[in-house]
Enzyme design. Structure first.
Site, PDB file in Angstrom:
ATOM      1  N   SER A 101     -22.993 -22.159  23.610  1.00  0.00           N
ATOM      2  CA  SER A 101     -22.708 -21.564  22.297  1.00  0.00           C
ATOM      3  C   SER A 101     -23.404 -20.236  22.039  1.00  0.00           C
ATOM      4  CB  SER A 101     -23.098 -22.535  21.183  1.00  0.00           C
ATOM      5  OG  SER A 101     -22.076 -23.446  20.989  1.00  0.00           O
TER       6      SER A 101
ATOM      7  N   LYS B 232     -21.252 -17.319  21.620  1.00  0.00           N
ATOM      8  CA  LYS B 232     -20.526 -17.091  20.364  1.00  0.00           C
ATOM      9  C   LYS B 232     -21.057 -15.865  19.616  1.00  0.00           C
ATOM     10  CE  LYS B 232     -19.566 -22.059  19.967  1.00  0.00           C
ATOM     11  NZ  LYS B 232     -19.935 -23.315  19.271  1.00  0.00           N
TER      12      LYS B 232
ATOM     13  N   TYR C  22     -12.107 -19.827  25.118  1.00  0.00           N
ATOM     14  CA  TYR C  22     -13.324 -20.442  24.563  1.00  0.00           C
ATOM     15  C   TYR C  22     -14.146 -21.161  25.646  1.00  0.00           C
ATOM     16  CZ  TYR C  22     -16.218 -23.698  21.943  1.00  0.00           C
ATOM     17  OH  TYR C  22     -17.284 -24.416  21.465  1.00  0.00           O
TER      18      TYR C  22
ATOM     19  N   TYR D  88     -26.680 -25.237  14.478  1.00  0.00           N
ATOM     20  CA  TYR D  88     -25.905 -26.397  14.038  1.00  0.00           C
ATOM     21  C   TYR D  88     -26.515 -26.943  12.743  1.00  0.00           C
ATOM     22  CZ  TYR D  88     -25.340 -26.003  19.092  1.00  0.00           C
ATOM     23  OH  TYR D  88     -25.186 -25.522  20.349  1.00  0.00           O
TER      24      TYR D  88
ATOM     25  N   VAL E  98     -25.797 -25.837  23.958  1.00  0.00           N
ATOM     26  CA  VAL E  98     -26.085 -27.175  24.490  1.00  0.00           C
ATOM     27  C   VAL E  98     -26.519 -27.154  25.957  1.00  0.00           C
ATOM     28  CG1 VAL E  98     -24.708 -28.519  22.848  1.00  0.00           C
ATOM     29  CG2 VAL E  98     -23.640 -27.656  24.941  1.00  0.00           C
TER      30      VAL E  98
END
Ligand code: GLU
Length: 309
Positions: A64, A67, A191, A243, A261
């Site tokens: 992530s 991102k 993605y 998160y 992660v």
């Protein structure tokens, strides 16, 4: 003046006994095969000086953290138009929550939860074939890190493509609500591949430097984004980068950060440094257990915080 190499060494040393703590992200089978006994720290100051300790040169799956870079690209393409499709609020939910997306009619809370990043991937895909969009993202990150060797780990990409059922569900929900413009398989192809980019702590800290330097990358020499955009990306990282543990990270560390992660975290000390830490074992919120502890110690020992001394 604090010697930053001493700080980095002392943080590594004080946590070394705990290497291996935490739980691997086994929902992506390939990530469950990683040796948990690894821990690296790399800190790059805004003048480009590197301070590193431990496994700072070992490549890991940035997941992530990618991102942050796709958000930067998407804002470059459509600017504030992005906020019609993705929100800017912390989710208060798991990173892959379907319930919230359904309730909020396919508009993800922020660009860092999976649904939001999938919408961002759809923006990056516009006008391209999936492999071109993937190539653009990899090229952008190589440019930021000034390192052509950065590449996708295709085993991780394949593993997630085969098992990413929740992400398929999220993408289908958004497509049903009219918030994806391209076929679900194409968007998820982009993605999954950007999440599977592999980088070392040193490469990642280099790549994040523009966020510590008012939008400029001192390594590649040029402006990446405006200073106001860099500030806003930092704000999103602070509010949404961890998160459902974002509040706790802001409280403990006090710096914008984005975790993945794979066990990596990119943290930004504006005006001072870009910091990447990595240890694969995760805490209950899915953030690197040792990485979070390392950043907490580092913030204490440097006095760096966006909230004051
Ligand atoms: N590719 C991962 C997923 O979609 C990213 C998760 C993460 O790092 O937060 O599940």
């Amino acid at each position: 003046m604090t010697d930053l190499q001493d700080v980095v060494d002392s943080v590594y040393h004080d946590l070394a006994d705990r290497i291996g703590e935490g739980k691997l992200a086994d929902y992506i089978p390939e990530l469950a095969t990683i040796d948990p006994k690894q821990f690296g720290i790399a800190l790059v100051t805004t003048d480009g000086t590197v301070h590193a300790a431990g496994d700072a040169e070992t490549s890991f799956s940035i997941q992530s953290i990618s991102k942050v870079f796709t958000l930067t690209l998407a804002l470059g393409k459509i600017g504030d138009g992005l906020w019609k499709r993705v929100g800017r609020e912390p989710s208060g939910n798991a990173f892959n929550s379907i319930v919230q997306l359904e309730q909020e009619k396919g508009k993800p809370r922020n660009p860092f939860i999976n649904a939001g990043a999938i919408a961002v991937a759809d923006v990056v895909l516009a006008g391209h074939l999936p492999k071109e969009a993937i190539g653009e993202i990899v090229q952008f990150i190589r440019h930021l890190a000034d390192d052509e060797s950065i590449a996708i780990d295709h085993n991780v990409a394949r593993s997630e493509t085969q098992t990413g059922y929740r992400n398929v569900a999220l993408a289908n929900f958004m497509r049903a609500f009219g918030n994806l413009n391209h076929p679900v398989e194409h968007v998820l192809g982009v993605y999954f591949h950007h999440c599977a980019i592999a980088m070392s702590c040193r490469q990642l800290a280099h790549a994040g430097l523009y966020l510590a330097s008012a939008g400029r990358n001192p390594l590649s020499g040029g402006s990446v984004v405006s200073s106001s955009r860099a500030r806003r990306i930092n704000a999103l990282m602070l509010m949404c980068g961890h998160y459902d543990g974002s509040g706790d990270f802001a409280y403990r560390v006090g710096l914008p950060g984005k975790s993945g992660v794979g066990g990596g975290i990119l943290a930004i000390a504006p005006g001072k440094a870009s910091i990447a830490v990595w240890s694969p074992g995760l805490n209950e919120n899915g953030n690197s257990l040792l990485g979070s502890a390392a950043l907490e110690l580092l913030a204490q020992r440097t006095g760096w915080s966006v909230f004051g001394q």
